[in-house]
Design an enzyme around this catalytic site. Structure first.
Site, PDB file in Angstrom:
ATOM      1  N   GLY A  50       0.840  -1.191   0.000  1.00 30.65           N
ATOM      2  CA  GLY A  50       0.000   0.000   0.000  1.00 30.65           C
ATOM      3  C   GLY A  50       0.878   1.246   0.000  1.00 30.65           C
ATOM      4  N   GLY A  77      -0.855  -0.447   9.417  1.00 30.11           N
ATOM      5  CA  GLY A  77      -1.228   0.959   9.260  1.00 30.11           C
ATOM      6  C   GLY A  77      -0.536   1.665   8.112  1.00 30.11           C
ATOM      7  N   ASN A 104      -0.677  -0.769  -5.157  1.00 34.18           N
ATOM      8  CA  ASN A 104      -1.818  -0.569  -4.274  1.00 34.18           C
ATOM      9  C   ASN A 104      -1.708   0.838  -3.699  1.00 34.18           C
ATOM     10  OD1 ASN A 104      -3.004  -0.514  -1.411  1.00 34.18           O
ATOM     11  ND2 ASN A 104      -3.904  -2.380  -2.249  1.00 34.18           N
ATOM     12  N   ASN A 132      -7.122   1.126  -2.855  1.00 32.82           N
ATOM     13  CA  ASN A 132      -7.428   0.590  -1.534  1.00 32.82           C
ATOM     14  C   ASN A 132      -8.531   1.444  -0.913  1.00 32.82           C
ATOM     15  OD1 ASN A 132      -7.431  -0.183   1.150  1.00 32.82           O
ATOM     16  ND2 ASN A 132      -5.213  -0.250   1.329  1.00 32.82           N
ATOM     17  N   CYS A 135      -8.697   0.189   3.969  1.00 30.85           N
ATOM     18  CA  CYS A 135      -7.691  -0.378   4.857  1.00 30.85           C
ATOM     19  C   CYS A 135      -8.244  -0.368   6.279  1.00 30.85           C
ATOM     20  CB  CYS A 135      -6.395   0.416   4.807  1.00 30.85           C
ATOM     21  SG  CYS A 135      -5.190  -0.180   6.011  1.00 30.85           S
ATOM     22  N   LYS A 169     -10.441  -1.988  -5.041  1.00 34.26           N
ATOM     23  CA  LYS A 169     -10.411  -2.962  -3.940  1.00 34.26           C
ATOM     24  C   LYS A 169     -11.483  -2.550  -2.932  1.00 34.26           C
ATOM     25  CE  LYS A 169      -7.254  -6.141  -1.918  1.00 34.26           C
ATOM     26  NZ  LYS A 169      -5.906  -6.674  -1.949  1.00 34.26           N
ATOM     27  N   GLY A 248      -8.630 -13.837   0.047  1.00 41.25           N
ATOM     28  CA  GLY A 248      -9.125 -14.085   1.402  1.00 41.25           C
ATOM     29  C   GLY A 248      -8.811 -15.502   1.835  1.00 41.25           C
ATOM     30  N   GLY A 270      -2.457 -13.730   0.203  1.00 43.40           N
ATOM     31  CA  GLY A 270      -1.939 -12.772   1.189  1.00 43.40           C
ATOM     32  C   GLY A 270      -1.112 -13.444   2.262  1.00 43.40           C
ATOM     33  N   THR A 271      -1.771 -13.684   3.401  1.00 44.32           N
ATOM     34  CA  THR A 271      -1.115 -14.271   4.578  1.00 44.32           C
ATOM     35  C   THR A 271      -0.120 -15.378   4.258  1.00 44.32           C
ATOM     36  OG1 THR A 271      -3.084 -13.808   5.862  1.00 44.32           O
ATOM     37  CG2 THR A 271      -1.604 -15.448   6.762  1.00 44.32           C
TER      38      THR A 271
END
Lengths: 309, 290
Positions: A50, A77, A104, A132, A135, A169, A248, A270-271
């Protein structure tokens, strides 16, 4: 059927991806961090952290904690180096691979978004902008994606400022994500990407303090989010006529294929990049294997192919 | 840095809630420097979800002749609870070696390892290096270990193999000095057993670092400390494991531009990545107010 006969390429707006697998913003740094683990040339696209107009410090320390149920809380953040340093220090590395680069963008105001987009327009080597709109970990998060009117105004302003592919997004926490997605499409978004952005909290019962310290809350991410995300993608894909990106909780090819069958043209992991740094590559290979086994020539043939009866 | 599957050679219990795992990991063992860590995936699947970071306690030559690494763990949550059940032959997925470890030089003659509880595991490799230079270069090495109580004291015999002095403190006085390890340090300096012209390398909980910071400031002692955080990737991609640092102090010790530290013009502090800029920091770089 041999592996050469399978076509994994998909189109997102003007961007041709050699396969439908991308890392999700914020879990892949600026690409370079994964250089020891994989060849960026093999990915569908690279989506970088981001990015804001000016560098951002991000949130307080104690930004993450694992919680039961295959999830973790995170509150970075939008710490980032700012768009100018991105273009100067990070983009030249990414350009070497010939893989599409998607930035992003997460800004405080429409004016900042437009200014950021104008900077990216001039930078050679940026293919798309992922807007984005929600967030979970910044004070203005959710400001734009929470209702169709604000979403329309933002995307319209960005559309007027750029010819680059726009991925909206859209936050899953929006009251009506389908209406917000349609508003983004109407405003000129090339792609819709419904994003999980629920906020969560975890408390240390001995200290009675948040496990995320002064941040108190964080976004909930991880495989536990997947069923919710698949359903959202399925709903949005039926409502819009532009490609949808699914994300997701994806941990591999089986999860990715679920999203594709639900209606996603491409997917983001992602993760799991942070747990298994080669998960994107393994997912691409798994999708290829599935298509070969099922004798399906192109991944496009299974997008939105879910049988309802 | 590599990702590699590694076989467990042994998993032994050190105390009621601490264990030591030996892993066959030739490449990681040959590259690891004092103070570095590995990020461990305890098992396949999603529970536990994230890797767990562990300091490399020491690198060893195994009976097989291959090189191995050892890690020390304490049972605090689900991940470490599962580790107690790991057996010889089980495989762990490792990423490492990671992070920026301790730096030392022979310019200082007296070197102090200061450990709060199981923090000692992080200081062992550094101790090994310094110990080798004690007689040749006229160095002095003092190891200050600590625990809440005698039963929880770990690795004392291992540190006793060094060419140096080992002092112990326990919070309840059941072994050695009665009090915190930082109080023992201050006492040793005041009584002339440890000269203030020394270098300190520390690993322990944050309250220990706050007490150490006061001592270092008073006696002008340089100290390096290893910071612990919840960590996810371990290689600088996710920006979760940050440590608040002072802009002026950091600029004295490192090239900020090539670091991962994020500053903004309007603030006198920034956030460093524990996994890349650390885990070892100079004590005066770190701001302890969050």
């Amino acid at each position: 059927m041999n592996s050469d006969a399978v076509d994994l390429s998909v189109m997102l707006g003007k961007i041709k991806l050699r396969n439908p697998v991308m890392p999700a913003a914020g879990t892949f740094g600026y690409g370079e961090e994964f250089g020891d683990f994989l060849n960026l040339k093999d990915l569908g696209a690279v989506v970088v952290k981001g990015t804001t107009l000016e560098p951002r410090l991000g949130n307080f320390q104690n930004r993450s904690v694992e919680v039961a149920g295959c999830c973790f809380l995170t509150a970075v953040g939008l710490q980032n180096v700012g768009v100018h340093r991105f273009i100067e220090d990070k983009l030249p590395y990414l350009r070497k691979f010939g893989t599409p680069v998607i930035v992003n963008a997460g800004c405080k105001s429409i004016e900042e978004f437009v200014e950021l987009v104008e900077v990216l327009n001039k930078a050679e080597g940026v293919d798309g902008i992922e807007v984005n709109m929600g967030c979970p970990n910044v004070e203005y998060g959710g400001l734009f994606g929470s209702n169709p009117d604000t979403a329309f105004t933002l995307i319209k302003a960005i559309r007027n400022a750029t010819d680059l592919t726009i991925i909206a997004k859209v936050p899953s926490a929006a009251a009506d994500i389908v209406a917000v997605s349609k508003a983004c499409e109407k405003a000129g978004a090339d792609v819709i990407s419904p994003a999980m952005n629920s906020r969560g909290m975890a408390i240390d019962i001995n200290t009675r303090r948040s496990k995320l310290g002064k941040n108190l809350t964080g976004g909930v991410l991880g495989p536990g989010m997947k069923p919710i995300a698949v359903k959202v993608v399925w709903e949005v894909a039926q409502a819009v006529n532009v490609p949808v990106v699914g994300s997701g909780g994806i941990t591999g090819a089986e999860d990715a294929l679920e999203f594709i069958i639900a209606g996603a043209t491409a997917i983001q992991i992602g993760t799991y990049n942070l747990i298994d740094p080669r998960v994107t590559i393994k997912t691409i290979e798994g999708i290829r294997k599935y298509l070969i086994e099922k004798e399906i020539r192109s991944v496009n043939d299974i997008i939105g192919s879910m049988i309802l009866s | 840095m590599i990702e590699v599957k590694s076989s467990i050679v042994s998993n032994i219990r050190l105390t009621e809630d601490c264990g030591l795992i030996t892993l066959e990991a030739p490449q990681i063992a040959s590259e690891t420097k004092p103070g570095q860590f590995i990020n461990v995936r305890i098992r396949e699947g999603d529970d536990p979800l994230l890797r767990r970071p562990f300091s490399v306690f020491r690198c060893v030559t195994l009976d097989s002749g291959a090189l191995g690494v050892e890690i020390v763990y304490k049972v605090i949550g689900r991940g470490t609870q599962l580790m107690t059940g790991l057996r010889r032959g089980d495989e762990l997925d490792l990423i490492g070696p990671l992070g920026r470890g301790f730096k030392w030089s022979r310019d200082k003659k007296v070197h102090i390892l200061l450990a709060g509880g199981m923090g000692c595991a992080n200081l062992f490799m550094l101790g090994e290096e310094i110990s080798k230079g004690v007689s040749e270069y006229g160095l002095k090495l003092h190891v200050l270990l600590s625990a809440e109580t005698k039963k929880k004291l770990i690795l004392k015999n291992e540190f006793k193999t060094f060419d140096g002095e080992v002092l112990v403190s326990t919070d309840d006085g059941t072994c050695g000095y009665h009090g915190f390890v930082t109080e023992m340090l201050r006492d040793s300096i005041d009584k002339g057993r440890i000269p203030p012209d020394c270098a300190i390398y520390a690993c322990g909980p944050e309250p220990m670092y706050k007490a150490l910071a006061a001592i270092c400031q008073q006696y002008k002692i340089p100290a390096q400390i290893s910071i612990e955080r919840h960590m996810i990737c371990g290689f600088g991609a996710c920006l979760n494991c940050v440590c608040k640092v002072d802009k002026k102090s950091v600029s004295k010790y490192r090239d900020v531009k090539s670091s991962h530290i994020q500053f903004v013009p309007q603030e006198e502090f920034g956030y460093a990545l524990v996994c890349k800029d650390g885990p070892v920091f100079r004590i005066d770089e770190v701001i302890f107010d969050e």
